[in-house]
Write an enzyme that holds these catalytic residues in place. Structure first.
Site, PDB file in Angstrom:
ATOM      1  N   GLY A 140       0.836  -1.190   0.000  1.00 35.98           N
ATOM      2  CA  GLY A 140       0.000   0.000   0.000  1.00 35.98           C
ATOM      3  C   GLY A 140       0.867   1.234   0.000  1.00 35.98           C
ATOM      4  O   GLY A 140       2.057   1.160  -0.282  1.00 35.98           O
ATOM      5  N   LYS A 141       0.256   2.378   0.363  1.00 35.20           N
ATOM      6  CA  LYS A 141       1.045   3.603   0.324  1.00 35.20           C
ATOM      7  C   LYS A 141       1.934   3.746   1.553  1.00 35.20           C
ATOM      8  O   LYS A 141       2.908   4.471   1.539  1.00 35.20           O
ATOM      9  CB  LYS A 141       0.156   4.836   0.122  1.00 35.20           C
ATOM     10  N   GLU A 142       1.632   3.017   2.596  1.00 31.17           N
ATOM     11  CA  GLU A 142       2.403   3.144   3.838  1.00 31.17           C
ATOM     12  C   GLU A 142       3.422   2.024   4.027  1.00 31.17           C
ATOM     13  O   GLU A 142       4.439   2.234   4.654  1.00 31.17           O
ATOM     14  CB  GLU A 142       1.447   3.106   5.038  1.00 31.17           C
ATOM     15  N   VAL A 146       3.890  -5.596   2.670  1.00 30.29           N
ATOM     16  CA  VAL A 146       3.860  -6.749   3.563  1.00 30.29           C
ATOM     17  C   VAL A 146       4.233  -8.011   2.763  1.00 30.29           C
ATOM     18  O   VAL A 146       3.735  -8.215   1.657  1.00 30.29           O
ATOM     19  CB  VAL A 146       2.462  -6.901   4.212  1.00 30.29           C
ATOM     20  N   GLU A 203       2.767 -12.506  13.294  1.00 31.14           N
ATOM     21  CA  GLU A 203       1.922 -13.638  12.901  1.00 31.14           C
ATOM     22  C   GLU A 203       1.202 -13.323  11.586  1.00 31.14           C
ATOM     23  O   GLU A 203       0.690 -12.214  11.406  1.00 31.14           O
ATOM     24  CB  GLU A 203       0.876 -13.829  14.002  1.00 31.14           C
ATOM     25  N   ASP A 220      -7.161   4.852  12.717  1.00 32.47           N
ATOM     26  CA  ASP A 220      -7.363   4.603  11.282  1.00 32.47           C
ATOM     27  C   ASP A 220      -8.151   3.305  11.106  1.00 32.47           C
ATOM     28  O   ASP A 220      -7.895   2.510  10.222  1.00 32.47           O
ATOM     29  CB  ASP A 220      -6.009   4.524  10.571  1.00 32.47           C
ATOM     30  N   ASP A 259      -2.769  -2.881  11.792  1.00 33.52           N
ATOM     31  CA  ASP A 259      -2.279  -1.609  11.241  1.00 33.52           C
ATOM     32  C   ASP A 259      -2.317  -0.470  12.265  1.00 33.52           C
ATOM     33  O   ASP A 259      -3.208   0.375  12.231  1.00 33.52           O
ATOM     34  CB  ASP A 259      -3.113  -1.258   9.993  1.00 33.52           C
TER      35      ASP A 259
HETATM   36  N1  LIG Z   1      -0.616  -9.975  10.249  1.00 33.35           N
HETATM   37  C1  LIG Z   1      -1.167 -10.025   9.027  1.00 33.35           C
HETATM   38  N2  LIG Z   1      -1.687 -11.176   8.552  1.00 33.35           N
HETATM   39  C2  LIG Z   1      -2.232 -11.238   7.324  1.00 33.35           C
HETATM   40  N3  LIG Z   1      -2.298 -10.191   6.468  1.00 33.35           N
HETATM   41  C3  LIG Z   1      -1.781  -9.009   6.873  1.00 33.35           C
HETATM   42  C4  LIG Z   1      -1.204  -8.856   8.165  1.00 33.35           C
HETATM   43  N4  LIG Z   1      -0.776  -7.588   8.296  1.00 33.35           N
HETATM   44  C5  LIG Z   1      -1.089  -6.967   7.143  1.00 33.35           C
HETATM   45  N5  LIG Z   1      -1.696  -7.798   6.272  1.00 33.35           N
HETATM   46  C6  LIG Z   1      -2.160  -7.473   4.921  1.00 33.35           C
HETATM   47  O1  LIG Z   1      -1.384  -6.409   4.406  1.00 33.35           O
HETATM   48  C7  LIG Z   1      -2.194  -5.263   4.177  1.00 33.35           C
HETATM   49  C8  LIG Z   1      -1.433  -3.999   4.542  1.00 33.35           C
HETATM   50  O2  LIG Z   1      -1.080  -4.026   5.909  1.00 33.35           O
HETATM   51  P1  LIG Z   1      -1.393  -2.824   6.877  1.00 33.35           P
HETATM   52  O3  LIG Z   1      -0.791  -3.159   8.207  1.00 33.35           O
HETATM   53  O4  LIG Z   1      -2.846  -2.522   6.859  1.00 33.35           O
HETATM   54  O5  LIG Z   1      -0.526  -1.635   6.253  1.00 33.35           O
HETATM   55  P2  LIG Z   1      -0.923  -0.382   5.336  1.00 33.35           P
HETATM   56  O6  LIG Z   1      -2.421  -0.346   5.211  1.00 33.35           O
HETATM   57  O7  LIG Z   1      -0.384   0.768   6.083  1.00 33.35           O
HETATM   58  O8  LIG Z   1      -0.225  -0.612   4.040  1.00 33.35           O
HETATM   59  C9  LIG Z   1      -3.430  -5.477   5.012  1.00 33.35           C
HETATM   60  O9  LIG Z   1      -4.555  -4.823   4.491  1.00 33.35           O
HETATM   61  C10 LIG Z   1      -3.604  -6.992   4.961  1.00 33.35           C
HETATM   62  O10 LIG Z   1      -4.263  -7.379   3.784  1.00 33.35           O
HETATM   63 MG   LIG Z   2      -3.935  -0.835   6.396  1.00 35.75          MG
END
Ligand SMILES: Nc1ncnc2c1ncn2[C@@H]1O[C@H](COP(=O)(O)OP(=O)(O)O)[C@@H](O)[C@H]1O
Ligand SMILES: [Mg+2]
Length: 284
Positions: free
Chosen positions: A26-28, A31, A122, A168, A185
């Site tokens: 994503g923009k932040e 993963v 996890e 958020d 998040d």
């Molecule tokens: N612990 C996790 N287990 C499974 N999927 C995850 C996990 N953490 C993040 N994700 C996936 O990665 C995406 C982006 O992670 P997130 O922490 O929301 O960061 P951001 O929204 O700032 O990019 C999430 O919407 C989800 O789909």
């Molecule tokens: Mg997110």
């Protein structure tokens, strides 16, 4: 796959053995699904500060504890040192929040540590062992929507009791595991006591969940859990297991009530329009 640059130091240190695949970018953050020994986990790599609004983070971090007074002063300023501290604090905030929330009984992914600017945690999975879908991506029955709403409101209460507001929270920061929803998040978590915007953020968080889940269980639109829990919190009466009714008598003397009600109505309208759009699409 070819190991992304940011994950190389973790492989060198033996924190992870292999990067299996990108999960989401994503923009932040980006993963990745990784392997550590026999365990499948995920690694969250934060993007450069250049990709995020500096001002926004200053607002979010108001009221958050900072180690030394030099750091605190620096973080308030847009100096080079200030930016560096800010960046560091932003990255550490999520892992700190995860440990604190686990302790407080909130259901979040188990963190395994923060290494070289990368959070290892996890991997939340679905019944097939694949990465779990986000709440915003699944269709729900009215019963399940009600049940998830109850579970999520309880998580928000527990967070608030531990002094934190997500900041958020939306259907895109909730994963659906076989045994229920899990909030994710947390880099922007807000201190519940020290931030002037805390109440508004809490109401927005709860309202986002209600607006989304109300699409399947419209009676949720008539609930006021955010207002109710904040009033109890302010009165020092909120406990992790406090019973909530969803009913709330607004205090007419409050100056910002109109704007809050307006934003709530806006979100509800938006949800309704989205729902009508979906129904129209289904009719086609
Ligand atoms: N612990 C996790 N287990 C499974 N999927 C995850 C996990 N953490 C993040 N994700 C996936 O990665 C995406 C982006 O992670 P997130 O922490 O929301 O960061 P951001 O929204 O700032 O990019 C999430 O919407 C989800 O789909
Ligand atoms: Mg997110």
């Amino acid at each position: 796959m070819k190991t992304p640059q940011a994950l190389l130091p973790l492989i060198e240190d033996g924190v992870i053995d292999e990067v299996l695949r990108p999960l989401k970018s994503g923009k932040e953050a980006a993963v990745y699904v990784v392997r550590s020994g026999d365990d499948i986990r995920c690694a969250k790599v934060y993007k450069d500060s250049a990709h995020r609004s500096f001002q926004q983070r200053v607002q979010y971090q108001e009221g958050r504890k900072v180690r030394g007074s030099r750091e605190a002063r620096a973080m308030g300023k847009a100096t080079k040192y200030g930016r560096k501290q800010q960046e560091q604090a932003w990255k550490n905030t999520e892992v700190d929040a995860l440990y604190q929330l686990l302790e407080a009984g909130v259901r979040v992914p188990q963190p395994y540590g923060y290494f070289h600017g990368v959070l290892v945690m996890e991997l939340v999975t679905d019944a097939e062992g694949l990465s779990a879908p986000r709440l915003g991506e699944v269709e729900l029955s009215a019963d399940t929507a009600r049940e998830y709403h109850g579970v999520l409101v309880r998580q928000v209460v527990r967070m608030l009791c531990s002094g934190l507001i997500h900041g958020d929270l939306s259907a895109y920061n909730v994963l659906v595991a076989p045994d229920g929803p899990i909030v994710i998040d947390f880099p922007q978590v807000v201190s519940a006591s020290g931030n002037n915007a805390a109440r508004a953020m809490l109401l927005r968080d709860v309202n986002n969940l209600t607006a989304h889940l109300g699409r399947w269980a419209p009676e949720l639109f008539d609930t006021w859990y955010g207002e109710e829990m904040w009033a109890m919190f302010e009165a020092g009466e909120l406990r992790p297991d406090s019973e909530l009714t969803g009913e709330f008598e607004p205090d007419e003397s409050e100056v910002d009530l109109d704007s809050i009600r307006q934003s709530i109505n806006d979100a509800r309208e938006e949800a309704l329009i989205r729902q009508q759009g979906r129904e129209a699409a289904e009719d086609d």
